[in-house]
Design an enzyme around this catalytic site. Structure first.
Site, PDB file in Angstrom:
ATOM      1  N   GLU A  70      -4.839   3.146   3.130  1.00  0.00           N
ATOM      2  CA  GLU A  70      -4.899   0.789   3.441  1.00  0.00           C
ATOM      3  C   GLU A  70      -5.317   1.708   4.888  1.00  0.00           C
ATOM      4  O   GLU A  70      -5.664   0.788   5.850  1.00  0.00           O
ATOM      5  CB  GLU A  70      -3.507   0.462   3.304  1.00  0.00           C
ATOM      6  CG  GLU A  70      -4.213  -0.767   4.358  1.00  0.00           C
ATOM      7  CD  GLU A  70      -3.642  -0.866   6.180  1.00  0.00           C
ATOM      8  OE1 GLU A  70      -3.586  -2.063   5.662  1.00  0.00           O
ATOM      9  OE2 GLU A  70      -2.867   0.248   6.044  1.00  0.00           O
ATOM     10  N   GLU A  71      -4.568   2.819   5.603  1.00  0.00           N
ATOM     11  CA  GLU A  71      -4.268   2.855   7.084  1.00  0.00           C
ATOM     12  C   GLU A  71      -5.654   4.045   6.987  1.00  0.00           C
ATOM     13  O   GLU A  71      -5.537   3.722   8.904  1.00  0.00           O
ATOM     14  CB  GLU A  71      -3.192   4.052   7.550  1.00  0.00           C
ATOM     15  CG  GLU A  71      -1.365   3.311   7.237  1.00  0.00           C
ATOM     16  CD  GLU A  71      -1.265   1.954   7.490  1.00  0.00           C
ATOM     17  OE1 GLU A  71      -1.802   1.006   8.338  1.00  0.00           O
ATOM     18  OE2 GLU A  71       0.123   1.573   7.472  1.00  0.00           O
TER      19      GLU A  71
ATOM     20  N   ASP B 213       0.281   4.657   1.352  1.00  0.00           N
ATOM     21  CA  ASP B 213      -0.140   5.100   1.947  1.00  0.00           C
ATOM     22  C   ASP B 213       0.705   4.897   3.434  1.00  0.00           C
ATOM     23  O   ASP B 213       1.303   3.926   3.626  1.00  0.00           O
ATOM     24  CB  ASP B 213      -1.275   5.720   2.798  1.00  0.00           C
ATOM     25  CG  ASP B 213      -1.947   4.663   2.840  1.00  0.00           C
ATOM     26  OD1 ASP B 213      -1.969   3.297   2.051  1.00  0.00           O
ATOM     27  OD2 ASP B 213      -3.122   4.481   3.579  1.00  0.00           O
TER      28      ASP B 213
ATOM     29  N   HIS C 108       0.740  -1.157  -0.259  1.00  0.00           N
ATOM     30  CA  HIS C 108      -0.310  -0.079   0.110  1.00  0.00           C
ATOM     31  C   HIS C 108       0.837   0.893  -0.052  1.00  0.00           C
ATOM     32  O   HIS C 108       1.700   1.193   0.393  1.00  0.00           O
ATOM     33  CB  HIS C 108      -1.102   0.125   1.191  1.00  0.00           C
ATOM     34  CG  HIS C 108      -0.581   0.151   2.359  1.00  0.00           C
ATOM     35  ND1 HIS C 108      -0.286   1.054   3.267  1.00  0.00           N
ATOM     36  CD2 HIS C 108      -0.471  -0.775   3.496  1.00  0.00           C
ATOM     37  CE1 HIS C 108       0.241   0.453   4.172  1.00  0.00           C
ATOM     38  NE2 HIS C 108       0.120  -0.163   4.523  1.00  0.00           N
TER      39      HIS C 108
ATOM     40  N   HIS D 118       2.970   2.701  12.861  1.00  0.00           N
ATOM     41  CA  HIS D 118       2.345   3.764  13.551  1.00  0.00           C
ATOM     42  C   HIS D 118       2.647   4.316  14.882  1.00  0.00           C
ATOM     43  O   HIS D 118       1.794   5.279  14.851  1.00  0.00           O
ATOM     44  CB  HIS D 118       1.047   2.973  13.714  1.00  0.00           C
ATOM     45  CG  HIS D 118       0.262   2.241  12.677  1.00  0.00           C
ATOM     46  ND1 HIS D 118      -1.147   1.496  12.489  1.00  0.00           N
ATOM     47  CD2 HIS D 118       0.257   1.697  11.330  1.00  0.00           C
ATOM     48  CE1 HIS D 118      -1.059   0.860  11.620  1.00  0.00           C
ATOM     49  NE2 HIS D 118      -0.167   1.090  10.932  1.00  0.00           N
TER      50      HIS D 118
ATOM     51  N   ASP E 265       6.531   0.500   7.537  1.00  0.00           N
ATOM     52  CA  ASP E 265       4.642   0.365   6.715  1.00  0.00           C
ATOM     53  C   ASP E 265       4.475   1.711   5.922  1.00  0.00           C
ATOM     54  O   ASP E 265       3.924   2.488   5.999  1.00  0.00           O
ATOM     55  CB  ASP E 265       4.250   0.178   7.790  1.00  0.00           C
ATOM     56  CG  ASP E 265       2.117  -0.388   7.771  1.00  0.00           C
ATOM     57  OD1 ASP E 265       2.011   0.002   6.363  1.00  0.00           O
ATOM     58  OD2 ASP E 265       2.064  -0.423   8.802  1.00  0.00           O
TER      59      ASP E 265
ATOM     60  N   ASP F 142       2.733  -6.496   3.664  1.00  0.00           N
ATOM     61  CA  ASP F 142       2.144  -5.467   4.483  1.00  0.00           C
ATOM     62  C   ASP F 142       2.026  -5.950   5.746  1.00  0.00           C
ATOM     63  O   ASP F 142       1.209  -5.840   6.644  1.00  0.00           O
ATOM     64  CB  ASP F 142       1.266  -5.430   4.067  1.00  0.00           C
ATOM     65  CG  ASP F 142       0.715  -3.875   5.392  1.00  0.00           C
ATOM     66  OD1 ASP F 142       1.712  -2.904   5.178  1.00  0.00           O
ATOM     67  OD2 ASP F 142      -0.505  -4.065   5.414  1.00  0.00           O
TER      68      ASP F 142
END
Ligand SMILES: [Zn+2]
Length: 485
Positions: A146-147, A79, A77, A456, A116, A170
């Protein structure tokens, strides 16, 4: 000027990661990075397409002699989650991520790193540019957003991909293959409040706080306290004629509620008894939870007189009963995959208005029908209490398939490469594979990646050695699959 990443191996992968980190790509702001990805395809003379929401697929033809092999989708992904420490001066819309090497790890300087899913993307771009690999026809899929809700995957059109074998890059645990995830859906119960005409007695505010909370999927099996349900337990069936004015708790559907509060009216003569009984019950709860919850606190304080009159006693009792009846926590463990929570429910939020109270719950399961059953149970409880029920739109499960041909192929490759068995796992949270699997029901999927810690958060870091081994596994997998027709 070279960056600290210049000498890392595999060089092509780290080169692309180094470029990716210089381009802003927070969720919903992936356009510049998409341009970079498309430019690499163009530079190599390879076809690509982009859909209306921004998802990209690059179609790399098979290497010589492998033209008849099955098509493989390699997915990552575009983002990243943009988080920084308060004392760091960083503008995610234009500043490159500053990186450093700490021991065996690459990390950022006070911001998220974007490994990530930057490592996954960089691996896909390295596959695209590396002419020494053996592989069948490839589709390199890069999804947006995605996030913040998996919306890129959610918009994939059924004809965007041709392959029916998908490698998702991922995951964050070297040595683990992920083959399933939970689907989920929220349910809202709304009850019209029956109130008295006036109030008599002393107003008190009861606050239950200090629970650890956590993610309603990943942390649901830890036995942490649900502040809303524990507050209901303090107040239910007290045998003291008090009435609720309001009850509030929780903030997010996907978080275990850490705090809940109630305003109550207690007859003046019963105030001491009320406080004593509630405090006694609280001590019991504290004892029960002593190993998991060390910071639980109860606070009973005088409250100012509210404009809103109290609920009728029978309604107060009904509301508390519903809160106690709604299941919170693990409903079932998987019989196939060790330690996997299959189905769970989170009693997430309660909000009181003058005329109505709304209770929100969030259910998850890696089995679609079990998810529906969990939501139906909540509906049934709501119906018994006369609530209006609303099922919000959910997202689909990716049900583990231990017979997956892809899984069995990759297990063999891993064993040969590393000399031990991989761990086969599923997670109790939503992944893009769940959504992709709903759109392409025949898709055989697996998710794997290097070791990544604290994604994150500004502590995010990726293990350098594991990236190289992840790359070797990817290359060996493509080579093996190039012999399958
Ligand atoms: Zn990710």
């Amino acid at each position: 000027m070279g960056s600290v990443l210049t000498n890392l191996k595999p060089a092509l992968l780290w080169h692309h990661f180094d470029e990716i980190r210089k381009i802003p790509h927070c969720s919903k702001q992936e356009a510049l990075l998409a341009k970079y990805v498309l430019s690499i395809a163009e530079k190599n003379g390879i076809d690509s397409k982009q859909d209306t929401v921004g998802n990209i697929v690059i179609q790399k033809p098979a290497s010589m002699g492998c033209e008849k092999a099955i098509s493989i989708v390699i997915q990552s992904h575009l983002d990243m989650v943009c988080e920084k420490n308060a004392d760091v001066d960083h503008d995610f819309t234009k500043d490159p991520i500053q990186v450093k090497i700490e021991g065996e790890w690459v990390t950022a300087c006070g911001t998220t790193l974007g490994a990530d899913n930057g490592i996954g993307m960089a691996a896909a771009l390295a596959v695209l540019e590396d002419s020494n690999l053996r592989h069948g026809p490839l589709e390199l899929l890069f999804t947006v957003d995605e996030e913040s809700g998996l919306t890129g995957a959610g918009h994939l059109k059924p004809d965007f991909l041709h392959g029916r074998t998908l490698l998702n890059l991922d995951s964050e645990e070297e040595g683990s293959f992920f083959i399933g995830c939970a689907g989920g859906g929220d349910t809202e119960l709304t009850l019209p409040i029956k109130r008295l005409a006036s109030d008599e007695g002393e107003h008190l505010c009861v606050v239950f706080s200090g629970c650890r909370g956590g993610h309603s999927g990943i942390d649901i099996h830890t036995g942490r306290g649900n502040a809303i349900q524990l507050l209901a337990r303090l107040l239910f069936n007290l045998k003291i004629p008090f009435n609720l004015i309001n009850l509030e708790g929780g903030n997010k559907h996907n978080a275990i509620p850490r705090e809940a509060s109630a305003t109550v009216v207690v007859p003046k003569t019963d105030v001491d008894k009320f406080k004593r009984k509630v405090k006694d019950r609280f001590q019991e709860i504290r004892f029960e939870y002593k190993t998991v919850e060390k910071e639980m606190t109860l606070n009973i304080s005088p409250a100012s007189r509210d404009k809103t009159p109290p609920m009728k006693p029978e309604f107060s009792e009904l509301l508390l009963a519903i809160l106690l009846a709604i299941p919170h926590g693990v409903l079932a463990m998987s019989q196939e995959i060790p330690d996997l929570v299959e189905t769970s429910n989170n009693l997430a939020i309660i909000r009181t208005k003058e005329n109505e109270v709304t209770i929100s719950t969030s259910s998850r399961s890696s089995v679609g029908s079990a998810l529906e059953a969990a939501r139906t149970k909540i509906e049934a409880i709501g119906k018994l209490g006369g609530a209006q029920i609303k099922h919000l739109e959910g997202y689909p499960a990716w049900t583990p398939n231990l017979q997956s041909p892809l899984l069995n192929t990759m297990k063999t490759i891993y064993q040969k490469l590393v000399g031990k068995k991989p761990e086969v796992k599923a997670i109790h949270a939503g992944l893009e594979c769940g959504i992709i699997g709903e759109k392409y029901p025949e898709m055989d999927m697996i998710s794997f990646g290097p070791d990544l810690k604290h994604p994150h958060s500004p502590d995010e870091k990726v293990h350098i050695g594991s990236v190289e081994r992840f790359w070797k596994l990817l290359v060996a997998t493509l080579e093996n699959l190039s012999q399958q027709q």
